[in-house]
Structures are given as structure tokens and as C-alpha cells.
Write a protein that holds these residues in place. Structure first.
Motif, short mmCIF file in Angstrom:
data_model
loop_
_atom_site.label_atom_id
_atom_site.label_comp_id
_atom_site.label_asym_id
_atom_site.label_seq_id
_atom_site.Cartn_x
_atom_site.Cartn_y
_atom_site.Cartn_z
N PHE A 166 1.68 -56.60 25.14
CA PHE A 166 0.94 -55.40 25.56
C PHE A 166 1.52 -54.16 24.89
O PHE A 166 0.78 -53.34 24.31
CB PHE A 166 1.01 -55.28 27.08
CG PHE A 166 0.35 -54.05 27.64
CD1 PHE A 166 -1.04 -53.92 27.65
CD2 PHE A 166 1.11 -53.02 28.19
CE1 PHE A 166 -1.65 -52.80 28.18
CE2 PHE A 166 0.50 -51.89 28.73
CZ PHE A 166 -0.88 -51.78 28.72
N GLY A 167 2.85 -54.01 24.94
CA GLY A 167 3.49 -52.84 24.32
C GLY A 167 3.28 -52.79 22.82
O GLY A 167 3.01 -51.73 22.25
N THR A 168 3.37 -53.96 22.18
CA THR A 168 3.20 -54.03 20.73
C THR A 168 1.77 -53.67 20.32
O THR A 168 1.55 -52.92 19.37
CB THR A 168 3.53 -55.44 20.23
OG1 THR A 168 4.89 -55.75 20.55
CG2 THR A 168 3.36 -55.54 18.71
N ARG A 169 0.81 -54.15 21.07
CA ARG A 169 -0.59 -53.88 20.73
C ARG A 169 -0.95 -52.42 20.97
O ARG A 169 -1.78 -51.86 20.25
CB ARG A 169 -1.50 -54.81 21.54
CG ARG A 169 -1.39 -56.26 21.08
CD ARG A 169 -2.27 -57.21 21.87
NE ARG A 169 -2.16 -58.57 21.36
CZ ARG A 169 -2.77 -59.62 21.89
NH1 ARG A 169 -3.55 -59.46 22.95
NH2 ARG A 169 -2.61 -60.83 21.36
N LEU A 170 -0.33 -51.80 21.97
CA LEU A 170 -0.53 -50.37 22.17
C LEU A 170 0.00 -49.58 20.96
O LEU A 170 -0.65 -48.64 20.48
CB LEU A 170 0.19 -49.90 23.43
CG LEU A 170 -0.40 -50.32 24.78
CD1 LEU A 170 0.51 -49.88 25.92
CD2 LEU A 170 -1.80 -49.76 24.97
N ALA A 171 1.17 -49.98 20.48
CA ALA A 171 1.75 -49.31 19.31
C ALA A 171 0.88 -49.51 18.08
O ALA A 171 0.67 -48.59 17.29
CB ALA A 171 3.17 -49.82 19.06
N GLU A 172 0.37 -50.72 17.92
CA GLU A 172 -0.50 -51.02 16.78
C GLU A 172 -1.79 -50.21 16.84
O GLU A 172 -2.39 -49.89 15.80
CB GLU A 172 -0.82 -52.51 16.74
CG GLU A 172 0.37 -53.38 16.34
CD GLU A 172 0.07 -54.86 16.41
OE1 GLU A 172 0.82 -55.63 15.80
OE2 GLU A 172 -0.90 -55.24 17.10
N ALA A 173 -2.22 -49.88 18.06
CA ALA A 173 -3.44 -49.09 18.23
C ALA A 173 -3.19 -47.60 18.04
O ALA A 173 -4.12 -46.80 18.13
CB ALA A 173 -4.03 -49.34 19.62
N GLY A 174 -1.93 -47.23 17.77
CA GLY A 174 -1.61 -45.83 17.50
C GLY A 174 -1.13 -45.03 18.69
O GLY A 174 -1.00 -43.81 18.59
N CYS A 175 -0.86 -45.68 19.81
CA CYS A 175 -0.37 -44.96 21.00
C CYS A 175 1.05 -44.47 20.75
O CYS A 175 1.86 -45.15 20.12
CB CYS A 175 -0.39 -45.87 22.22
SG CYS A 175 -2.05 -46.35 22.74
N ASP A 176 1.37 -43.30 21.27
CA ASP A 176 2.71 -42.76 21.10
C ASP A 176 3.66 -43.41 22.11
O ASP A 176 3.24 -44.01 23.10
CB ASP A 176 2.72 -41.24 21.28
CG ASP A 176 2.25 -40.83 22.67
OD1 ASP A 176 3.10 -40.74 23.58
OD2 ASP A 176 1.04 -40.61 22.85
N ALA A 177 4.96 -43.27 21.85
CA ALA A 177 5.98 -43.92 22.66
C ALA A 177 5.95 -43.46 24.12
O ALA A 177 6.20 -44.26 25.03
CB ALA A 177 7.37 -43.68 22.06
N PHE A 178 5.63 -42.19 24.36
CA PHE A 178 5.62 -41.68 25.73
C PHE A 178 4.49 -42.30 26.54
O PHE A 178 4.67 -42.63 27.71
CB PHE A 178 5.51 -40.15 25.73
CG PHE A 178 6.73 -39.47 25.20
CD1 PHE A 178 7.85 -39.31 26.00
CD2 PHE A 178 6.77 -39.00 23.89
CE1 PHE A 178 9.00 -38.70 25.52
CE2 PHE A 178 7.92 -38.40 23.40
CZ PHE A 178 9.03 -38.24 24.21
N THR A 179 3.33 -42.49 25.94
CA THR A 179 2.21 -43.12 26.62
C THR A 179 2.53 -44.58 26.93
O THR A 179 2.27 -45.08 28.03
CB THR A 179 0.93 -43.05 25.77
OG1 THR A 179 0.60 -41.67 25.53
CG2 THR A 179 -0.24 -43.72 26.47
N ILE A 180 3.11 -45.27 25.95
CA ILE A 180 3.49 -46.67 26.14
C ILE A 180 4.53 -46.78 27.25
O ILE A 180 4.46 -47.68 28.10
CB ILE A 180 4.03 -47.27 24.83
CG1 ILE A 180 2.95 -47.24 23.74
CG2 ILE A 180 4.50 -48.71 25.05
CD1 ILE A 180 3.44 -47.66 22.37
N ALA A 181 5.49 -45.86 27.27
CA ALA A 181 6.54 -45.87 28.30
C ALA A 181 5.93 -45.70 29.68
O ALA A 181 6.35 -46.36 30.64
CB ALA A 181 7.56 -44.78 28.02
#
Length: 212
Positions: A166-181
Motif C-alpha cells: 500500500f505504501g509503495t503504491r502510494l509513492a508510485e502514484a506520486g503521493c508525498d511522504a507526509f500523506t503516506i505517513a
């Protein structure tokens, strides 16, 4: 590190009961460990895994879908009750979290569909994920999940890796670290940065691959 921690605890007790004047371990630094495991479900592996979540493992399929699409920890997910699923606001609320703070996670269509079936005719305090045998909270997923992975030819994947996916796919979609956190419930954004760095490494490899 474990031996030093144990010795330090013993000295702390000795100081407390006036058997020692100080704790000599307090000035000794622990060794830095590089033991963060990083494995996630690859896009080509997902359909193979889902294909084997059937029969005696069918009850795990919606649980895997929710894990992949919300990033909830196993305990947060399996202890989730019906009242934590809000179809009006389209969110699920994770409670009993690692940092003690509840968090809201938006539902996408896959999660909404899976939870709609699971929540049907359940009372507010009923568990969403219940055991087909005991009808109580689903407690064991490892055996069936491990079997499904083996049948699908997927190696080195454990349940916890669904959260990393889930975290990796969010990053691949361009989400910033704060949103993922926020979505993963990390209290320290530095923990989240490994997903962002992993994606940057993938981008770098892709660019390097097209050199003349």
C-alpha cells in the motif's frame, strides 16, 4: 544489543535499591541495526495470489483486498468492528493503533465492495472479519495466506508486506511522504521515506536502462 539492554535494566534496578551507585551501561551506545525488511506484492503477483484465495481460503480474499487498499496493520484490521466502517463518509477508522491515535482512511471502490458484503446484517459491535468456524474475531491468517502464496508461486511474502505494498503504491502514484505517513499511521515521517526512496531507485533504474 539485547544483552546490553538486559544488563542496563539490571543496573537500573541495582541503583534503585542502593546496590550500585550508577549504571555504567547508560554511557554505552547500542549498535545501529539495518534490519528493516522491505518486500511488497508486485503487480504481476497480485492476480495470481487472488486466484488462490478460494475454497477454504475464500474468507481471506476480502481481508487481503482491505489490507492492500488501506494499509491497515493486521491487528487494526482484524479487530475492526462494524461501527468503524462509515459508508456515508466513505471511510474506515483504524483503532487500537500502534501510536494510540485513531486514524481515518478513505475507502476506494474495491474496499467499499468488500466491506459492504462483510458488514451486511451485522450489529455495530460485531467484528467485520469473523472466523467462518467460531464466528468470532478472525485471529489466524498466516497459514491460509502462506498456502495461497505457495500455490501462486510467490516467495518471501508475508501478511505484513501487504501494508508495505500500500505504501509503495502510494509513492508510485506520486503521493508525498507526509500523506503516506498519515494514511499508514506513522508518527515519524522518516519511517515513511523508505517507500519514497524505493520509488526513486526504481525511477533511476528505468532511466539508466534506456541509455544508448
Amino acid at each position: 544489543n539485547r544483552e546490553l539492554t538486559l544488563l542496563s535494566s539490571a543496573y537500573s534496578l541495582a541503583v534503585k535499591y542502593d546496590k550500585a551507585e550508577s549504571n555504567p551501561c547508560s554511557k554505552v551506545d547500542l549498535f545501529t541495526l539495518d534490519n528493516l525488511r522491505y518486500r511488497y506484492l508486485l503487480p504481476e503477483e497480485e492476480p495470481r495470489l487472488m486466484a488462490h484465495l478460494s475454497g477454504p481460503r475464500a474468507h481471506l480474499k476480502p481481508a487481503v483486498v482491505v489490507a492492500l487498499r488501506t494499509g491497515m496493520r493486521m491487528g487494526e484490521q482484524l479487530r475492526m468492528k462494524r461501527h468503524q466502517v462509515d459508508f456515508l463518509r466513505n471511510i474506515v477508522t483504524a483503532r487500537d493503533t500502534k501510536n494510540g491515535r485513531p486514524r481515518d482512511i478513505p475507502m476506494n471502490d474495491d474496499v467499499r465492495e468488500a466491506l459492504a458484503e462483510l458488514c451486511r446484517d451485522k450489529a455495530p459491535n460485531d467484528y467485520v472479519f469473523s472466523s467462518p468456524k467460531t464466528k468470532s474475531c478472525l485471529r489466524e491468517t498466516k497459514r491460509g495466506f502462506r498456502t495461497a502464496c505457495k500455490l501462486a508461486g510467490i516467495e518471501g511474502l508475508i501478511w505484513k508486506d501487504l501494508r508495505a505494498t500500500f505504501g509503495t503504491r502510494l509513492a508510485e502514484a506520486g503521493c508525498d511522504a507526509f500523506t503516506i505517513a498519515q494514511l499508514l499511521g506513522h508518527s515519524d515521517v522518516r519511517v515513511t521515506m523508505r517507500y519514497v526512496r524505493a520509488v526513486e531507485d526504481t525511477k533511476r533504474m528505468a532511466v539508466e536502462a534506456i541509455k544508448l
